[in-house]
Motif scaffolding. Structure first.
Motif, PDB file in Angstrom:
ATOM      1  N   GLU A 111      46.128  49.490  42.182  1.00 41.94           N
ATOM      2  CA  GLU A 111      45.353  48.368  41.687  1.00 41.94           C
ATOM      3  C   GLU A 111      45.163  48.488  40.178  1.00 41.94           C
ATOM      4  O   GLU A 111      45.709  49.406  39.557  1.00 41.94           O
ATOM      5  CB  GLU A 111      44.016  48.243  42.423  1.00 41.94           C
ATOM      6  CG  GLU A 111      43.374  49.553  42.821  1.00 41.94           C
ATOM      7  CD  GLU A 111      42.422  50.082  41.799  1.00 41.94           C
ATOM      8  OE1 GLU A 111      42.714  50.010  40.593  1.00 41.94           O
ATOM      9  OE2 GLU A 111      41.387  50.613  42.210  1.00 41.94           O
ATOM     10  N   GLU A 112      44.434  47.541  39.587  1.00 40.84           N
ATOM     11  CA  GLU A 112      44.345  47.447  38.137  1.00 40.84           C
ATOM     12  C   GLU A 112      43.768  48.700  37.500  1.00 40.84           C
ATOM     13  O   GLU A 112      44.099  49.027  36.360  1.00 40.84           O
ATOM     14  CB  GLU A 112      43.502  46.228  37.748  1.00 40.84           C
ATOM     15  CG  GLU A 112      44.177  44.894  38.060  1.00 40.84           C
ATOM     16  CD  GLU A 112      43.358  43.722  37.587  1.00 40.84           C
ATOM     17  OE1 GLU A 112      42.256  43.942  37.033  1.00 40.84           O
ATOM     18  OE2 GLU A 112      43.809  42.566  37.763  1.00 40.84           O
ATOM     19  N   GLN A 113      42.880  49.388  38.211  1.00 40.96           N
ATOM     20  CA  GLN A 113      42.302  50.629  37.674  1.00 40.96           C
ATOM     21  C   GLN A 113      43.228  51.821  37.830  1.00 40.96           C
ATOM     22  O   GLN A 113      42.890  52.931  37.428  1.00 40.96           O
ATOM     23  CB  GLN A 113      40.956  50.923  38.363  1.00 40.96           C
ATOM     24  CG  GLN A 113      39.825  49.997  37.952  1.00 40.96           C
ATOM     25  CD  GLN A 113      39.909  48.636  38.604  1.00 40.96           C
ATOM     26  OE1 GLN A 113      40.506  48.499  39.673  1.00 40.96           O
ATOM     27  NE2 GLN A 113      39.336  47.632  37.976  1.00 40.96           N
ATOM     28  N   GLY A 114      44.405  51.615  38.421  1.00 41.59           N
ATOM     29  CA  GLY A 114      45.379  52.689  38.577  1.00 41.59           C
ATOM     30  C   GLY A 114      45.203  53.519  39.828  1.00 41.59           C
ATOM     31  O   GLY A 114      45.919  54.513  40.019  1.00 41.59           O
ATOM     32  N   GLU A 115      44.279  53.115  40.712  1.00 40.86           N
ATOM     33  CA  GLU A 115      44.041  53.878  41.940  1.00 40.86           C
ATOM     34  C   GLU A 115      45.005  53.420  43.031  1.00 40.86           C
ATOM     35  O   GLU A 115      45.284  52.226  43.183  1.00 40.86           O
ATOM     36  CB  GLU A 115      42.599  53.704  42.395  1.00 40.86           C
ATOM     37  CG  GLU A 115      41.575  54.320  41.451  1.00 40.86           C
ATOM     38  CD  GLU A 115      41.778  55.811  41.294  1.00 40.86           C
ATOM     39  OE1 GLU A 115      41.895  56.511  42.327  1.00 40.86           O
ATOM     40  OE2 GLU A 115      41.841  56.283  40.144  1.00 40.86           O
ATOM     41  N   ASP A 119      49.624  49.117  50.655  1.00 38.53           N
ATOM     42  CA  ASP A 119      49.775  47.669  50.677  1.00 38.53           C
ATOM     43  C   ASP A 119      50.535  47.293  51.943  1.00 38.53           C
ATOM     44  O   ASP A 119      51.706  47.620  52.099  1.00 38.53           O
ATOM     45  CB  ASP A 119      50.531  47.220  49.428  1.00 38.53           C
ATOM     46  CG  ASP A 119      50.572  45.707  49.268  1.00 38.53           C
ATOM     47  OD1 ASP A 119      49.992  45.015  50.119  1.00 38.53           O
ATOM     48  OD2 ASP A 119      51.191  45.227  48.301  1.00 38.53           O
ATOM     49  N   GLU A 161      37.295  43.178  45.509  1.00 36.69           N
ATOM     50  CA  GLU A 161      38.704  43.321  45.152  1.00 36.69           C
ATOM     51  C   GLU A 161      38.866  43.523  43.652  1.00 36.69           C
ATOM     52  O   GLU A 161      39.621  44.384  43.203  1.00 36.69           O
ATOM     53  CB  GLU A 161      39.482  42.087  45.591  1.00 36.69           C
ATOM     54  CG  GLU A 161      40.958  42.140  45.226  1.00 36.69           C
ATOM     55  CD  GLU A 161      41.688  40.865  45.558  1.00 36.69           C
ATOM     56  OE1 GLU A 161      42.811  40.687  45.046  1.00 36.69           O
ATOM     57  OE2 GLU A 161      41.145  40.047  46.315  1.00 36.69           O
ATOM     58  N   GLU A 162      38.139  42.744  42.874  1.00 33.82           N
ATOM     59  CA  GLU A 162      38.250  42.840  41.416  1.00 33.82           C
ATOM     60  C   GLU A 162      37.821  44.204  40.905  1.00 33.82           C
ATOM     61  O   GLU A 162      38.409  44.747  39.962  1.00 33.82           O
ATOM     62  CB  GLU A 162      37.410  41.747  40.769  1.00 33.82           C
ATOM     63  CG  GLU A 162      37.502  41.717  39.243  1.00 33.82           C
ATOM     64  CD  GLU A 162      36.687  40.590  38.638  1.00 33.82           C
ATOM     65  OE1 GLU A 162      36.598  40.543  37.394  1.00 33.82           O
ATOM     66  OE2 GLU A 162      36.142  39.756  39.397  1.00 33.82           O
ATOM     67  N   GLY A 164      37.884  46.990  42.699  1.00 32.25           N
ATOM     68  CA  GLY A 164      38.572  48.068  43.394  1.00 32.25           C
ATOM     69  C   GLY A 164      37.669  48.844  44.332  1.00 32.25           C
ATOM     70  O   GLY A 164      37.889  50.034  44.588  1.00 32.25           O
TER      71      GLY A 164
END
Length: 295
Positions: A111-115, A119, A161-162, A164
């Motif tokens: 995800e956007e934070q890299g975690e 999927d 979701e945003e 994480g």
């Protein structure tokens, strides 16, 4: 195959565990250790010993791929033994009617934070057209994110979701009230062998320093307090636990992080711990991914 499984604890310390597998492991594999599921992020080969499996707390997100190419994403969920994998079937609601799906693919993603997370992509399998009396279990999460539930549900799932964050969802059948006394009795009858290692830690036990004969009392005390706080919140102002009406039943939601699972003041912590030990199940709640709601 012998590995060293490496992960970071809730306090930020790196822990290394010997781990043996019957098959070669790689990024995207899920392994269970000490009562917790871990997602392998990468494998580090070593000249001086076994390869290192660098792992994070396992979580997944379900992606619905519609026949027209449109995709619909669910919230990040904590991976548990009943989590969907390739081949898993379930149903959702479309225009008030159930339609069926099957998980066709799974892959490691970030995800956007890299975690990392798993999927899972599901595609329509049209089982509902085969005139079968029983459709697969109902995937309520995606219905909640649409118009069938209050706007608050979609807002909460989008916010999680945003950021994480994990989402925990439980539900009550239409007309059903929680049996708090049954949940309390269930906690009272727990024995140490029924407590997973990860739950010991999230309940405040330090297995490395606390005397073993104190562990069960510590766990029960925390769980009793969790149950009291959970009940007070759902019967009160809902400061920590959100409640939504859905299909004449009730759905309860808590959002939080991995660290919150050990936080005594977090609603996400209360719900996670009570779910892990099945106390909420004893009270009549069903974990939402396969909630037995009338749809």
């Amino acid at each position: 195959m012998t590995y060293n499984l490496v992960h970071v604890t809730r306090t930020g310390k790196e822990r290394v565990h010997p781990y043996t597998s019957g098959a070669e492991l790689g990024p995207g594999d899920v392994v269970r250790l000490e009562g917790r599921d871990w997602l392998v992020e990468r494998v580090e080969e070593r000249d001086d010993g076994p390869a290192r499996l660098v792992a994070k707390p396992a979580r997944y997100r379900l992606r619905l791929r519609h026949p027209d190419g449109r995709e619909e994403l669910g919230a990040f969920r904590r991976f548990r033994p009943d989590a969907p994998r390739v081949g898993h079937t379930f149903s959702t609601l479309e225009d008030g009617a159930p339609v069926s799906w099957q998980v066709a693919d799974e892959r490691l993603a970030f995800e956007e934070q890299g975690e990392p997370y798993l999927d899972l992509t599901a595609e329509r399998d049209y089982t509902e057209r085969e005139d079968q009396p029983d459709l697969p279990e109902h995937e309520l999460e995606h219905a909640l994110a649409r118009t069938e539930a209050p706007e608050a549900a979609a807002t909460t799932l989008a916010r999680a979701e945003e950021a994480g964050l994990f989402v925990e969802l439980v539900a009550l059948e239409p007309g059903e009230a929680p049996d708090w006394d049954e949940a309390a009795s269930y906690i009272d009858t727990l024995i140490l062998d029924e407590i997973e290692d990860d739950l010991l830690v999230t309940c405040g036990v330090n297995p490395n320093s606390d005397p073993r004969d104190t562990w069960l009392d510590t766990v029960k005390e925390r769980l009793r307090t969790d149950l009291e706080q959970f009940r007070a919140d759902v019967e009160g102002d809902h400061d920590e636990i959100e409640e939504w009406d859905f299909q004449d039943g009730r759905v309860f939601a808590a959002v939080g992080s991995f660290e919150d699972e050990a936080n005594p003041d977090s609603g996400h912590g209360w719900m996670t711990r009570l779910l892990d030990v099945s106390a909420l199940t004893a009270a009549g709640f069903a974990r939402v991914r396969k909630a037995e709601l009338q749809v």
